[in-house]
Scaffold this active site. Structure first.
Site, PDB file in Angstrom:
ATOM      1  N   SER A 141       0.836  -1.195   0.000  1.00 35.04           N
ATOM      2  CA  SER A 141       0.000   0.000   0.000  1.00 35.04           C
ATOM      3  C   SER A 141       0.873   1.248   0.000  1.00 35.04           C
ATOM      4  O   SER A 141       1.965   1.237   0.565  1.00 35.04           O
ATOM      5  CB  SER A 141      -0.912   0.001   1.227  1.00 35.04           C
ATOM      6  N   LYS A 142       0.366   2.295  -0.623  1.00 35.58           N
ATOM      7  CA  LYS A 142       1.227   3.468  -0.766  1.00 35.58           C
ATOM      8  C   LYS A 142       1.427   4.188   0.558  1.00 35.58           C
ATOM      9  O   LYS A 142       2.366   4.944   0.710  1.00 35.58           O
ATOM     10  CB  LYS A 142       0.726   4.405  -1.865  1.00 35.58           C
ATOM     11  N   ARG A 143       0.553   3.927   1.517  1.00 38.61           N
ATOM     12  CA  ARG A 143       0.742   4.559   2.814  1.00 38.61           C
ATOM     13  C   ARG A 143       1.832   3.863   3.626  1.00 38.61           C
ATOM     14  O   ARG A 143       2.509   4.466   4.431  1.00 38.61           O
ATOM     15  CB  ARG A 143      -0.568   4.545   3.615  1.00 38.61           C
TER      16      ARG A 143
END
Ligand code: GLU
Length: 469
Positions: free
Chosen positions: A234-236
């Protein structure tokens, strides 16, 4: 029938490595089949779209070898809103969709909070279009939807378990699920190769193909990409942007080779293979459907192998963006006029065997181009213990007396200075290295001193000595 595949990213501001993997798989499949690769930017979420994000997608694709002009498109989903609406209308007029004015609260009041999905309340109410009324697809009550999937066999879904899903919202705008199908249909897509997360939507989409009277494509849902905790990347949480890897100094060839190993491997016991072998050997039906681990450590090691395999001139050329800085890569700590290409060329082969990503070139060579080395204080404290001053004094005297300033003589000299003090070469090197380069680790010391030259080396040793007083 000409094979037509598409890569259909939603512009989100960065290019996900999982997307890059799907793009490459589509690209190779099209090439193998003598087919066409179509790029479609799924930009229907107008509020979240920026033209530079599309540009980012085009340049990231180019970086991994899918060059502008060598594919069809880009098309923009937002340009086909008329077609999406027309398809929704056809489904309504054909009795395959109906209007519904239920709110979520209405549905939950009827079904209880546990049950998910729509209960079909408006199916036979005969509502016409109107403000706030969504259009729902009437899913068949019986039968099954069999998805023909090159990676997953034939996942089969019972139609009665598929809810009557929304195809156009209360304001009349078609939803993504429908837009995606209509575009694939009008672009003549024969094979949809995309990430596994879209599989739950596939039976619904296939029902739409059937209802619109067109033979559905063959699907291939390639595995989700996960981190070391088996969580979806996930980009987070994870480093997922292809651009971040590019700017850190991963080579495009290493990156695309690694991406293709997510769920697949070439023949024989090998992983690093020329792109031509991947293009020849890759088979969608050999892709393992289980989640694919994106192993950053392995990718790093892989990249190091790729760097070492470069002809040295190519390595020097590949380093340039980090030696000068670019729009997205920070400039190095030295001024452009301080850079000396000949000195760089002299140490490049030494650096080439030691770095895993190209950005690491900067801390390895900055001592050559800065007037004063950047001293790492922790390294200084570690190296400049008791005896360091005496060792530096002796090294200065011995180096001053050297006739030939070359790595071999420098080494023999420091070895002798160390031996007189009962020190092995490694120990004797530490204060000299920190005085000259500012760090405890780096390129081989004596070659570095040779390239740095007598005057600058001695100046730095003397400066360090002064600091130790
Ligand atoms: N735009 C979708 C995404 O970026 C792709 C959908 C598809 O490939 O069908 O996830």
């Amino acid at each position: 029938m000409t094979v037509r595949v598409r890569f259909a990213p939603s512009p989100t501001g960065m290019f996900h490595v999982g997307g890059a993997r799907s793009a490459l798989q589509n690209w190779i499949f099209a090439k193998q089949q003598g087919g066409v690769f179509v790029l479609r930017i799924e930009d229907t979420d107008a509020a979240r779209n920026k033209p530079e994000w599309t540009e980012g997608i085009l340049s990231a694709l180019e970086w991994i070898g899918i060059a502008r002009g060598s594919y069809e498109g880009p098309y923009f989903q937002s340009s086909y809103a008329g077609e999406h609406r027309a398809a929704a209308q056809r489904l309504y007029e054909g009795g395959r969709a109906y209007y519904c004015d239920c709110t979520r609260e209405d549905v939950q009041a009827r079904t209880g909070p546990q049950q998910r999905g729509y209960d079909g309340f408006c199916r036979d109410r005969g509502l016409g279009p109107g403000e706030g009324r969504a259009l729902r697809f009437r899913t068949p009550d019986e039968g099954e939807t069999v998805v023909v999937d090159l990676v997953r066999g034939e996942p089969t879904f019972e139609n009665k378990l598929i809810e009557d899903f929304v195809i156009a919202r209360g304001d009349g705008s078609p939803v993504f699920l429908l837009a995606n199908v209509v575009d694939d249909m009008s672009m003549g897509i024969t094979h949809v190769i995309r990430a596994e997360e879209h599989l739950p939507n596939t039976p619904k989409q296939q029902l739409l193909w059937d209802a619109l009277g067109v033979k559905p494509p063959i699907w291939a849902h390639v595995p989700v990409v996960v981190n070391e905790k088996r969580q979806k990347l996930s980009k987070r949480r994870d480093k997922v942007a292809l651009e971040a890897y590019r700017d850190e100094g991963y080579l495009a060839d290493a990156m695309r080779n690694y991406l293709m190993l997510l769920g697949w491997a070439p023949s024989g016991d090998r992983e690093i293979v020329p792109w031509s072998v991947i293009e020849e050997e890759f088979r969608l039906d050999e892709v393992n459907p289980s989640p694919a681990f994106f192993d950053e450590k392995k990718l790093r090691a892989f990249n190091g192998d790729y760097i070492r395999a470069l002809p040295v001139e190519d390595f020097v050329a590949a380093c340039q963006p980090w030696l000068t800085g670019t729009d997205t890569i920070a400039p190095p700590p030295w001024q452009p006029e301080e850079f000396d290409p000949a000195a760089f060329a002299a140490v490049a082969p030494l650096a080439q065997t030691r770095i895993a990503v190209l950005s690491e070139i900067v801390p390895n060579v900055d001592f050559l181009f800065l007037a004063d080395p950047l001293i790492d204080e922790a390294a200084w404290a570690k190296a400049m213990k008791e005896g360091a001053a005496d060792l530096l004094d002796a090294a200065i005297v011995a180096f001053e007396a050297l006739e030939s300033w070359d790595a071999e003589s420098l080494k023999a000299t420091l070895e002798a200075v160390g031996a007189e003090r009962g020190l092995k070469l490694g120990k004797a090197q530490a204060p000299v290295r920190v005085a000259v380069t500012g760090r405890t680790v780096g390129l081989p010391l004596f070659e570095s001193l040779e390239v740095l030259g007598r005057d600058r080396t001695l100046t730095r040793l003397r400066a360090a000595r002064v600091r130790l007083v």
